[in-house]
Motif scaffolding. Sequence first.
Motif, PDB file in Angstrom:
ATOM      1  N   LEU A 109      30.631  94.503   0.003  1.00 47.87           N
ATOM      2  CA  LEU A 109      29.712  93.503   0.326  1.00 47.87           C
ATOM      3  C   LEU A 109      28.396  93.762  -0.936  1.00 47.87           C
ATOM      4  N   TYR A 110      28.209  92.440  -1.518  1.00 51.01           N
ATOM      5  CA  TYR A 110      27.165  92.740  -2.504  1.00 51.01           C
ATOM      6  C   TYR A 110      26.268  91.670  -2.486  1.00 51.01           C
ATOM      7  N   VAL A 111      25.116  91.525  -3.125  1.00 46.56           N
ATOM      8  CA  VAL A 111      23.917  90.726  -3.171  1.00 46.56           C
ATOM      9  C   VAL A 111      23.790  90.111  -4.580  1.00 46.56           C
ATOM     10  N   LEU A 112      24.447  88.696  -4.850  1.00 44.37           N
ATOM     11  CA  LEU A 112      23.820  88.194  -6.192  1.00 44.37           C
ATOM     12  C   LEU A 112      22.646  87.996  -5.980  1.00 44.37           C
ATOM     13  N   MET A 113      21.799  88.255  -6.954  1.00 44.76           N
ATOM     14  CA  MET A 113      20.412  87.928  -7.147  1.00 44.76           C
ATOM     15  C   MET A 113      19.863  87.692  -8.541  1.00 44.76           C
ATOM     16  N   GLU A 114      18.831  86.902  -8.599  1.00 43.14           N
ATOM     17  CA  GLU A 114      18.130  86.539  -9.766  1.00 43.14           C
ATOM     18  C   GLU A 114      17.601  87.644 -10.343  1.00 43.14           C
TER      19      GLU A 114
END
Length: 677
Positions: A350-355
């Motif tokens: 599980l990952y978080v794509l972020m700016e």
Amino acid sequence: MKEIMLTCLAIIFLPLAGPAQGEWRAAVLAENEWRYREGNAPPPAGWNQPGYDDSWWAEGPGGIGYGDGDDNTVIGPSVSVYLRRDFEIADTAAVSALSLYADYDDGFVAYLNGVEIARSNLGAPGVAPAFDQLADGFREAQMYQGGLPEAYPLPLSSLAGLLKNGTNTLAVQAHNATTSSSDLSAIFFLFLRVDQGAEGYQDTPSWFSMPSESSNLPLVLIDTYGQGIPDEPKIDAHMGIIDNGPGAANHLSDPFNGYDGRIGIELRGSSSLSFAKKNYGLETRDEDGENNNVSLLGMPRENDWVLHGPYSDKSLMRNVLAFHISSATGRYTPRTRWCELFINNSYYGLYVLMEKIKRDDNRVDIANLRPEDISGDELTGGYIFSIERDDEGPGRGWYSPYTDNCFYKFQDPDHDELAPEQKAYLENFITSFETAMNGPNAAAVYNNYIDVGSWVDYWLATEIYKHIDNYKFSFYMYKRKDSNGGKLHFGPQWDLNLAFGNFDFAQDPGPDGWSYVWANLGYLRPFWVVTLTDMPEIQNRIDCRWRELRQGPWRTDSLMAFIDENAALIEQARVRNFERWPVLGQYVWPNSYVGQDYDDELNFLKQWLQSRLEWMDQNMIGDCSALNAEGPGKALAELHVFPNPFSASVSFLMESPSIGEADLQIVDVLGKEVNRF
């Protein structure tokens, strides 16, 4: 506070689509006969390729290793062992899914017909480990303890053309974490789903359950073309995103519809680089290798992104929660989207794509500083910089003359994009600010340098988090042009996985106590954090703002609902994540609390946050009524619009300690009134 919602959105969680048709069968079982050799010398060239002559290797049933009593074939103590097993496929067109299952101690790399398909705890993807390379850390085998092997679903979209009709080869190298280890385990299975002709394969074990082939979260698949991902510079790779929209299932066999193109990718982080689960920085590129602004997962178009992989944060959501808290003030905070990540066919969790924080109309909206802007108003902005570690060599920034080892780092533009005049200007501006804050007239002049509202919002959010690195690392600031106010603004917030009680060193991780006073130590954190906060007028504004936000987006029930909604959203993916990275119930630096399961970790986060909010309610600095009593000359009002830009909904938040009611007029670009509230 006046808050007006123009529209209302609802989030609906729908069940995933049912299982795909076909029958799961075993192509390779651990107890099959394997060819193997101990890793006492480099392996021969082509050892993992089909057709390699392994007749001179030893042969025996798996698992293969020593210690723990989980090996059908016992070898002597060794750093590594190499395994090969051929298997037959009658018709590749009938294979609709594959999944590798691995039980190992301590790390491994698996290959299908010579191509890496899975890896864990052993070096960088795409780089073949040396025979004597030690695993990245300890990992205990699970099956002999009654546990299950880890599942590595293999996307068919990435395996196109790899499987062959006839003979195929599964090859594995397993490695120990130390040369004196008491155990080594190599237990591997390969399962496939066949839509017809299942009689040609083996039965699955009794413990086998159908692997998940779909997710309610977007799937991000990265192919590095056999290269390892370095700390820097970025390497060329391909990224595909499968995103069928809210409520829809995303299958590994679906076409890439969220992105399908080139990227540059590198590792990112500092202390987190030591974790088995890595963080990545990436940029989207066009076919010529140039930056390519695109929208990913509904976020505004840009080319710089971050894939954050929560690891020591076993709630998995501290960054997501902290960014939500900060964005509720109406100030820009990097947007986030949940996803599941595959690299070179291996499931990474599980990952978080972020700016990434940078200057952009949809991110930090300040003037674009060009190399030729070296005089006049153009020289004065905009700049993004931060307080960080000084660990990247000379020229990246400067040290404060007033606080030991407090290092200001150029961020955007980066140090190598700034002209000498620009570097000197920013350093002189900040040094002048520090000199003023260190002088006898600080209370009279601070407003000449800083945007007070941004300091109040940054300070309050930071106090909620009480993170160990507050004000010393990832402390971002930006400066606008003089023609646009010219002041110093604080934020955006960044790197908050060691927040909400998730640290066990240097300071008290409990929910009580102010964390800004750590700047009194006179080391790393700038002294002016305390100077500004202790000014009576700023304290009064802090109290007014706290009351506003606690009556609105920072209500305890609202924040608890946000946590619960995200926990429900990631429920399926977090199970897979912890199968891939089995850290629940184990200490991972720098945990102050170790729960036995995910519910324990989530409850700790919620209880800590509730206690923190209650403590701040009872101990808030300042007196809002004192600011109100100073009369109309002190009336301060700021109107925040969030999210900005917006599509389906927008909120207006008026910050004012003295204005009780106000009208809101909305006009179009021609000045025509659209609505009034």
